[in-house]
Every structure is written in C-alpha cells, then in structure tokens.
Scaffold this active site. Structure first.
Site, PDB file in Angstrom:
ATOM      1  N   ILE A  59       0.745  -1.301  -0.273  1.00 54.36           N
ATOM      2  CA  ILE A  59       0.082  -0.170  -0.095  1.00 54.36           C
ATOM      3  C   ILE A  59       0.821   1.099   0.048  1.00 54.36           C
ATOM      4  CG2 ILE A  59      -1.977  -1.049   1.149  1.00 54.36           C
ATOM      5  CD1 ILE A  59      -0.968   0.438   3.569  1.00 54.36           C
ATOM      6  N   ASN A  85      -6.368  -1.069   7.066  1.00 49.44           N
ATOM      7  CA  ASN A  85      -5.844  -1.679   8.340  1.00 49.44           C
ATOM      8  C   ASN A  85      -4.296  -1.830   8.759  1.00 49.44           C
ATOM      9  OD1 ASN A  85      -6.024  -3.771  10.826  1.00 49.44           O
ATOM     10  ND2 ASN A  85      -5.088  -4.858   9.180  1.00 49.44           N
ATOM     11  N   TYR A 149       5.714   6.254  15.228  1.00 46.59           N
ATOM     12  CA  TYR A 149       4.482   5.533  15.041  1.00 46.59           C
ATOM     13  C   TYR A 149       3.031   6.513  15.628  1.00 46.59           C
ATOM     14  CZ  TYR A 149       0.794   1.701  15.845  1.00 46.59           C
ATOM     15  OH  TYR A 149      -0.194   1.060  15.893  1.00 46.59           O
TER      16      TYR A 149
HETATM   17  P1  NAI Z   1      -0.070  -7.296  12.298  1.00 50.12           P
HETATM   18  O1  NAI Z   1       1.382  -7.000  12.062  1.00 50.12           O
HETATM   19  O2  NAI Z   1      -0.464  -8.567  13.162  1.00 50.12           O
HETATM   20  O3  NAI Z   1      -0.735  -7.425  10.866  1.00 50.12           O
HETATM   21  C1  NAI Z   1      -0.404  -6.263  10.050  1.00 50.12           C
HETATM   22  C2  NAI Z   1      -0.687  -6.720   8.564  1.00 50.12           C
HETATM   23  O4  NAI Z   1      -0.260  -5.694   7.738  1.00 50.12           O
HETATM   24  C3  NAI Z   1       0.516  -7.844   8.263  1.00 50.12           C
HETATM   25  O5  NAI Z   1      -0.345  -9.099   7.516  1.00 50.12           O
HETATM   26  C4  NAI Z   1       1.292  -7.277   7.254  1.00 50.12           C
HETATM   27  O6  NAI Z   1       1.910  -8.117   6.254  1.00 50.12           O
HETATM   28  C5  NAI Z   1       0.496  -6.298   6.640  1.00 50.12           C
HETATM   29  N1  NAI Z   1       1.276  -5.215   5.974  1.00 50.12           N
HETATM   30  C6  NAI Z   1       2.240  -4.397   6.470  1.00 50.12           C
HETATM   31  N2  NAI Z   1       2.816  -3.518   5.606  1.00 50.12           N
HETATM   32  C7  NAI Z   1       2.034  -3.645   4.417  1.00 50.12           C
HETATM   33  C8  NAI Z   1       1.964  -2.987   3.299  1.00 50.12           C
HETATM   34  N3  NAI Z   1       2.936  -1.996   2.954  1.00 50.12           N
HETATM   35  N4  NAI Z   1       0.985  -3.138   2.332  1.00 50.12           N
HETATM   36  C9  NAI Z   1       0.064  -4.085   2.748  1.00 50.12           C
HETATM   37  N5  NAI Z   1       0.153  -4.946   3.495  1.00 50.12           N
HETATM   38  C10 NAI Z   1       1.026  -4.644   4.564  1.00 50.12           C
HETATM   39  O7  NAI Z   1      -0.736  -6.163  12.958  1.00 50.12           O
HETATM   40  P2  NAI Z   1      -1.957  -5.863  13.787  1.00 50.12           P
HETATM   41  O8  NAI Z   1      -1.726  -5.971  15.224  1.00 50.12           O
HETATM   42  O9  NAI Z   1      -3.032  -7.001  13.192  1.00 50.12           O
HETATM   43  O10 NAI Z   1      -2.336  -4.280  13.329  1.00 50.12           O
HETATM   44  C11 NAI Z   1      -3.261  -3.845  12.363  1.00 50.12           C
HETATM   45  C12 NAI Z   1      -3.441  -2.533  12.670  1.00 50.12           C
HETATM   46  O11 NAI Z   1      -3.848  -2.226  13.925  1.00 50.12           O
HETATM   47  C13 NAI Z   1      -2.249  -1.854  12.291  1.00 50.12           C
HETATM   48  O12 NAI Z   1      -2.609  -0.839  11.627  1.00 50.12           O
HETATM   49  C14 NAI Z   1      -1.727  -1.317  13.626  1.00 50.12           C
HETATM   50  O13 NAI Z   1      -0.794  -0.116  13.881  1.00 50.12           O
HETATM   51  C15 NAI Z   1      -3.070  -1.162  14.387  1.00 50.12           C
HETATM   52  N6  NAI Z   1      -2.894  -1.337  16.000  1.00 50.12           N
HETATM   53  C16 NAI Z   1      -2.644  -2.536  16.685  1.00 50.12           C
HETATM   54  C17 NAI Z   1      -2.617  -2.529  17.820  1.00 50.12           C
HETATM   55  C18 NAI Z   1      -2.070  -3.951  18.643  1.00 50.12           C
HETATM   56  O14 NAI Z   1      -2.242  -3.879  19.719  1.00 50.12           O
HETATM   57  N7  NAI Z   1      -1.979  -5.040  17.747  1.00 50.12           N
HETATM   58  C19 NAI Z   1      -2.830  -1.326  18.734  1.00 50.12           C
HETATM   59  C20 NAI Z   1      -3.156  -0.420  17.935  1.00 50.12           C
HETATM   60  C21 NAI Z   1      -3.156  -0.101  16.490  1.00 50.12           C
END
Ligand code: NAI
Length: 245
Positions: A59, A85, A149
């Site tokens: 993205i 996301n 971040y």
């Molecule tokens: P995760 O690391 O488990 O999953 C994130 C996904 O995004 C992965 O499958 C990764 O391959 C994909 N990704 C990364 N860079 C990408 C790119 N350039 N293009 C397309 N896909 C890409 O992360 P999680 O925990 O599921 O987080 C999801 C969202 O929620 C993120 O935006 C994170 O910042 C946010 N978030 C998560 C929190 C947590 O405690 N887990 C807390 C607050 C926000």
C-alpha cells in the site's frame, strides 16, 4: 456482484484477518490485500472463494495501489467498503531511531492509507456511496519509543476528519478506530515482562482481541449506521482515559 464489495488491507493476519471474517459474516465479498502472499492466500482459502479473494499489494507504493483498484473495479465494478488496516511498527527512543525507521512507518501507516483513500474517494464519489474505516491507534495520544508511529497514527486521524468533510455530500462516511493493546502477531513479539506491564496498566487488566476491533468496523460499515462520520472510536479497554501515562 450483488454483495457489498469490501477491501481490507493487512488482512493476512491479526486485526485485518478478523475484520475480513466479520465482513464476510455480514454478507460482504472481501478483497484481502497484503504484502504477505503466503498468509494472505491461506486466509482467503479459509474464508472460501465465494466470499473472498486475495490481491497482493504494497500500500505504500502508488503504482501498486492504482493497479489494485483497477483490478477490483475491473472484476467487481464497485467498492462499497474500504478498511485501511495495514500498519507497521519500528519502535525506538528518538535519539536511537534512524530516520529510515521514521520514513518506513510514515510510508506504510500514513502515506499508504492516504493512497488507498485517494483511489477509494474517486470511486465512491462517483458511486455516491461508500464507507471508509481507517485503523489508527490509541498511541496517537503519545507513547514513549513511538514518535514515528504516534505521528503516523495522528496523521491518520487528521486525514480521516478532513476526508469526512470532503466526501460527506457524496454519502461517503469516513471514520477511524483507535485500538489499544490487542493480542495479534504484532504484540505477540513483545517480551513477556513488557507485555505484563502493559496489561497491568490497562483499566480492564486485559488485552483486547482482534474481534473487538472487527465488531466496531462492522458497526461503522453496516447499512444501519448512517449518521456517523469523521469520528475516532477507541477500542482500548479504557486506556485512553489516562492518556500519556
Ligand atoms: P499485524 O502485524 O499482525 O498485521 C498487519 C498486516 O499488515 C500484516 O499481515 C502485514 O503483512 C500487513 N502489511 C504490512 N505492511 C504492509 C504494506 N505495506 N502493504 C500491505 N500490507 C502490509 O498487525 P495488527 O496488530 O493486526 O495491526 C493491524 C493494525 O492495527 C495496524 O495498523 C496497527 O498499527 C493497528 N494497531 C494494532 C494494535 C495492537 O495492539 N495489535 C494497537 C493499535 C493499533
């Protein structure tokens, strides 16, 4: 395609995977988008070809995002829902953080979200309907070690509010969800004692589940929700009440 068409970025695992599942349960056809092709295909197979497909895309790359929308419109003719996301972390105190870690986080979390919003806005404005949900973070309020971040997620909230103003008259609603500590592959990498400290600092003394975030996305994208736009909804076990601690 009779079903609503939803695009979910970062859908291969964690919160994005749960959002894809919830939208399928709600009757949508979901386009899972991720850079992780192996996990993305696996997740899509679990959801079933009649409910979902996988499209690889980084993205943060403008050409990738343009090609993605061309494929989705070519195949399904519309985009009803976009959930931004995908996100990454590169945590360090600012005095130890190389500027590459600032750029990487801004490129994916903020510019990637902006690029996806731009393409979706073109389509949804023409359709005169649509929903965009941007996954921000409670960390936009401030977190040590997360200057990059926090800045990226504060940017996502500003982007959400401005886009809600630009798209309101086209019946496109744009909102953000700000999760707190959620149990996903992202947080499973935290050291045991650090994770325990973070849980102790929660008013609820628990971590959230990806489904807690997915439920709010389902609410914001449901046909019954018609009058909420430009808002940020916290899914953080109350942590934002004591912001900055
Ligand atoms: P995760 O690391 O488990 O999953 C994130 C996904 O995004 C992965 O499958 C990764 O391959 C994909 N990704 C990364 N860079 C990408 C790119 N350039 N293009 C397309 N896909 C890409 O992360 P999680 O925990 O599921 O987080 C999801 C969202 O929620 C993120 O935006 C994170 O910042 C946010 N978030 C998560 C929190 C947590 O405690 N887990 C807390 C607050 C926000």
């Amino acid at each position: 395609m009779d079903k609503k068409v939803a695009i979910v970025t970062g859908a291969a695992k964690g919160i994005g995977r749960a959002i894809a599942q919830r939208l399928v349960d709600q009757g949508c056809f979901v386009v899972l988008v991720d850079v992780d092709e192996e996990q993305g295909v696996l997740a899509t197979n679990e959801l079933g070809a009649e409910h979902a497909c996988f499209m690889p895309c980084d993205i943060s790359k403008e050409a990738d995002v343009a090609a993605l929308f061309q494929s989705v419109i070519g195949e399904y003719k519309k985009v009803d829902i976009l959930v931004n996301n995908a996100g990454i972390l590169r945590d360090k105190m600012i005095w130890k953080m190389p500027s590459e870690d600032f750029d990487a986080v801004i490129d994916v979390n903020l510019k990637g979200t902006w690029l996806m919003c731009k393409e979706a806005a073109k389509v949804m404005r023409q359709q005169e309907n649509g929903r965009i949900v941007n996954i921000a973070s409670r960390a936009w309020l401030g977190n040590r070690g997360q200057t990059n971040y926090s800045a990226s997620k504060a940017g996502v909230i500003g982007l959400t509010r401005s886009l809600a103003l630009e798209l309101g008259k086209y019946h496109v609603l744009v909102n953000a969800v700000a999760p707190g500590l959620i149990d996903t592959p992202l947080t499973q990498g935290l050291r045991g004692e650090i994770k325990q400290k973070l849980i102790e600092a929660q008013p609820t003394k628990t971590m959230g589940r990806p489904e807690d975030v997915a439920n709010v996305v389902a609410f914001l994208t449901s046909s019954e929700t018609q009058f909420i736009t430009g808002q940020t909804i916290y899914v953080d076990g109350g942590k934002s009440i004591g912001a900055g601690s």
